[in-house]
Design a protein around this motif. Structure first.
Motif, PDB file in Angstrom:
ATOM      1  N   SER A 375       0.881  -1.449   0.159  1.00 52.24           N
ATOM      2  CA  SER A 375      -0.256   0.473  -0.237  1.00 52.24           C
ATOM      3  C   SER A 375       1.302   1.095  -0.093  1.00 52.24           C
ATOM      4  CB  SER A 375      -0.740   0.275   1.482  1.00 52.24           C
ATOM      5  OG  SER A 375      -1.906  -1.531   1.056  1.00 52.24           O
ATOM      6  N   LYS A 376       2.438   1.439   0.266  1.00 52.89           N
ATOM      7  CA  LYS A 376       2.693   2.066   0.873  1.00 52.89           C
ATOM      8  C   LYS A 376       3.467   2.474  -0.300  1.00 52.89           C
ATOM      9  CE  LYS A 376       6.747   4.919   3.011  1.00 52.89           C
ATOM     10  NZ  LYS A 376       7.763   3.890   3.888  1.00 52.89           N
ATOM     11  N   GLN A 379       0.999   4.317  -2.895  1.00 51.47           N
ATOM     12  CA  GLN A 379       1.103   5.485  -2.197  1.00 51.47           C
ATOM     13  C   GLN A 379       2.031   6.358  -2.798  1.00 51.47           C
ATOM     14  OE1 GLN A 379       0.319   5.049   1.471  1.00 51.47           O
ATOM     15  NE2 GLN A 379      -1.466   5.252   1.754  1.00 51.47           N
ATOM     16  N   GLU A 380       3.552   6.265  -2.918  1.00 51.44           N
ATOM     17  CA  GLU A 380       4.884   6.644  -3.166  1.00 51.44           C
ATOM     18  C   GLU A 380       4.694   6.937  -5.071  1.00 51.44           C
ATOM     19  OE1 GLU A 380       7.611   4.148  -2.173  1.00 51.44           O
ATOM     20  OE2 GLU A 380       7.287   4.875   0.672  1.00 51.44           O
ATOM     21  N   HIS A 382       1.584   7.322  -6.224  1.00 55.56           N
ATOM     22  CA  HIS A 382       0.329   8.367  -6.767  1.00 55.56           C
ATOM     23  C   HIS A 382       1.771   9.657  -6.668  1.00 55.56           C
ATOM     24  CE1 HIS A 382      -2.921  10.634  -7.773  1.00 55.56           C
ATOM     25  NE2 HIS A 382      -2.796  11.124  -6.801  1.00 55.56           N
ATOM     26  N   GLN A 383       2.107   9.668  -5.508  1.00 61.95           N
ATOM     27  CA  GLN A 383       2.499  11.133  -5.611  1.00 61.95           C
ATOM     28  C   GLN A 383       3.581  11.814  -6.395  1.00 61.95           C
ATOM     29  OE1 GLN A 383       1.449  13.161  -2.805  1.00 61.95           O
ATOM     30  NE2 GLN A 383       0.155  11.772  -2.506  1.00 61.95           N
ATOM     31  N   ILE A 400      -7.860   9.640  -3.957  1.00 65.90           N
ATOM     32  CA  ILE A 400      -6.493   9.431  -3.363  1.00 65.90           C
ATOM     33  C   ILE A 400      -6.650   9.501  -1.806  1.00 65.90           C
ATOM     34  CG2 ILE A 400      -4.542   9.409  -3.128  1.00 65.90           C
ATOM     35  CD1 ILE A 400      -5.379   8.165  -4.973  1.00 65.90           C
ATOM     36  N   SER A 403      -9.096   7.762   0.005  1.00 65.93           N
ATOM     37  CA  SER A 403      -8.593   6.806   0.192  1.00 65.93           C
ATOM     38  C   SER A 403      -7.820   6.721   1.343  1.00 65.93           C
ATOM     39  CB  SER A 403      -7.755   5.914  -0.729  1.00 65.93           C
ATOM     40  OG  SER A 403      -7.972   5.820  -2.126  1.00 65.93           O
ATOM     41  N   GLU A 404      -6.493   7.307   1.545  1.00 68.40           N
ATOM     42  CA  GLU A 404      -5.774   7.833   2.237  1.00 68.40           C
ATOM     43  C   GLU A 404      -6.800   8.232   3.871  1.00 68.40           C
ATOM     44  OE1 GLU A 404      -3.554  11.482   1.623  1.00 68.40           O
ATOM     45  OE2 GLU A 404      -1.737   9.905  -0.142  1.00 68.40           O
ATOM     46  N   GLY A 409      -4.208   2.319   0.200  1.00 71.21           N
ATOM     47  CA  GLY A 409      -3.761   2.722   0.022  1.00 71.21           C
ATOM     48  C   GLY A 409      -3.883   3.180  -1.406  1.00 71.21           C
ATOM     49  N   ARG A 411      -3.153   4.777  -5.999  1.00 63.10           N
ATOM     50  CA  ARG A 411      -2.571   5.325  -7.073  1.00 63.10           C
ATOM     51  C   ARG A 411      -3.439   5.579  -8.101  1.00 63.10           C
ATOM     52  NH1 ARG A 411      -1.190   1.896 -10.394  1.00 63.10           N
ATOM     53  NH2 ARG A 411       0.723   3.566 -11.178  1.00 63.10           N
TER      54      ARG A 411
END
Length: 482
Positions: A375-376, A379-380, A382-383, A400, A403-404, A409, A411
């Motif tokens: 999941s992390k 997330q990374e 997507h950023q 997003i 979701s957070e 997690g 994207r």
């Protein structure tokens, strides 16, 4: 798909146990109504969701997609009585189409996206040109189409249509049904409408395997490895309903151009004599014999400017304006004046590292904390897509955020600039709660959404099989009678 798995698309008999049986029956009735005869065979090509590894396939790096239930279905007939292709779409918003198979053209419109039938023509042309079919107009084809992959959603509706046409035409003309070959042809022929993709969509369309994601490598050659996802884990796809057609604008091809330019500059700085021919970061990494983190450090140091002008690049590459336009730009990117080479290169390299870690996490024997790690990484991803690649959209970013807040997690998936997100939930039960949260906090706020009919807008999904050819039991030998 493991190397021991059969590599050809097989012909299967259609029966009621098939997951698309009701849709196929509806399509059959439509075909009979339009053409006054029974179809001779059917084609199914799935859409896909890319779990991680966005905008790296055309740079030569692996991706990790899976096929979804939503698909393109074709009912197909053929004849030697004429040379025409007759296309019908079960969706009434799409016009009927007819052309002479000996003389059709695929013209790219100056504005807007290509008409729906041009995606189909890409697949036909791909088989004609790659399989050296000289009497290309000798067999007329009747085709009815049904698709439930949302348009402009980032779930590969256009590529699935191209791939379905490639497979149907190949079957009619009795050419090779090798999955890797068909994936390669489908990927190359989508460029007839100006899309400079990397082959992920077509590879997963043909090489997908039920129950697994596919780790797809493109360099030095196409290779797939089945990846078991965490037990009980469930992926949710949520459509932002902000549509984006990557063939209708230059955004997608601009990113491809920026990546190729960054790669060429790095190759030239490293004194490779053939730097003009090194267009993908994976090729450059192989030539340098270095690790991804070393390539990242090199790109960060050498591609030092946040914005490169045309003049900067001409000076870096020591080429003329004419040579630059002819060799480095595509028809719809020739007006580009500023280039973000550093940001695009860093995204591609860092995203490729995330794909490696995602795979190794899935394959690790430990189970505790696995979903959290994956999941992390999502997330990374997507950023990075939002800030370095700049292909997100406010609607995607809102999904997003929700979701957070829910500890999920997620994207963007697909090219971006609209379309869908993909989210990882720990179980089917948690995915149901997550879907209800999205309905409450996102979809209920949209004025033109029927909340009672969201099954193809936000849904849980599991990995499906790749492309297939289906026939009725009595029609199994039809192709041999052409």
């Amino acid at each position: 798909m493991s190397e021991n798995t059969a590599t050809c698309v097989t012909v299967k008999e259609l029966n009621e146990s098939h997951g698309c049986y009701s849709r196929l029956q509806e399509l059959r009735k439509f075909y009979v109504k339009e053409f006054d005869e029974e179809p001779k065979f059917y084609v199914r090509v799935p859409g896909r969701v890319n779990i991680i590894g966005e905008h790296v396939d055309y740079c030569g790096y692996p991706v990790l997609p899976m096929a979804i239930e939503q698909s393109i279905l074709l009912a197909v007939g053929f004849t030697k009585a004429n040379n025409f292709l007759y296309l019908r779409n079960i969706d009434v918003i799409f016009d009927n189409y007819k052309c002479d198979l000996k003389s059709f053209r695929i013209d790219i419109p100056e504005k807007g996206g290509p008409e729906w039938y041009k995606y189909y023509l890409c697949g036909v042309k791909g088989i004609f040109e790659n399989m050296n079919i000289n009497d290309s107009g000798s067999i007329g084809m009747y085709v009815a189409l049904s698709g439930n992959i949302p348009h402009g959603s980032g779930l590969s509706s256009s590529s699935a249509l191209v791939s379905s046409a490639t497979l149907a035409t190949s079957f009619v003309y009795k050419t090779s049904l090798n999955r890797k070959m068909l994936a390669s042809v489908s990927a190359s022929c989508e460029r007839y409408i100006g899309t400079q993709g990397g082959g992920m969509d077509q590879a997963i369309a043909y090489l997908a395997e039920a129950g697994c994601a596919q780790f797809i490598e493109f360099y030095p050659e196409l290779k797939t490895t089945s990846i078991q996802l965490p037990p009980n884990a469930c992926f949710v796809v949520a459509n932002s309903l902000a549509e984006k057609n990557k063939a209708a604008s230059s955004d997608f091809n601009e990113r491809v151009v920026e990546c190729r330019l960054g790669c060429r500059i790095l190759a030239k700085r490293m004194n490779f004599e053939n730097w003009k021919n090194i267009l993908r970061f994976a090729e450059l990494q192989n030539a340098l014999n270095c690790h991804l983190d070393e390539l990242e450090a090199m790109a960060s140091k050498i591609l030092s400017k946040d914005i490169y002008t045309r003049e900067d690049i001409l000076q870096e590459l020591q080429v003329s304006e004419k040579e630059f336009e002819n060799d480095c730009l595509t028809p719809n990117t020739r007006k580009m004046s500023h280039f973000k080479l550093r940001q695009r290169a860093l995204h591609v390299i860092q995203e490729s590292l995330r794909v490696q870690i995602f795979r190794s996490t899935c394959e690790a024997t430990m189970t505790w904390g696995k979903v959290d790690t994956l999941s992390k990484l999502m997330q990374e991803s997507h950023q990075s897509l939002k800030h370095l690649y700049e292909c997100s959209h406010p609607s995607l970013d809102r999904l997003i955020e929700i979701s957070e807040e829910a500890g999920v997690g997620a994207r963007l998936t697909g090219a971006g600039w609209g379309g869908c997100i993909v989210a990882l939930c720990e179980s089917i039960e948690s995915s149901k709660k997550y879907i209800e949260l999205l309905k409450m906090k996102y979809y209920s706020k949209l004025s033109k959404v029927d909340e009672s009919n969201l099954e193809n807008v936000v849904f849980a999904t599991f990995p499906q099989n790749g492309a297939e050819i289906l026939v009725m039991a009595c029609a199994r030998d039809i192709p041999s009678k052409i």
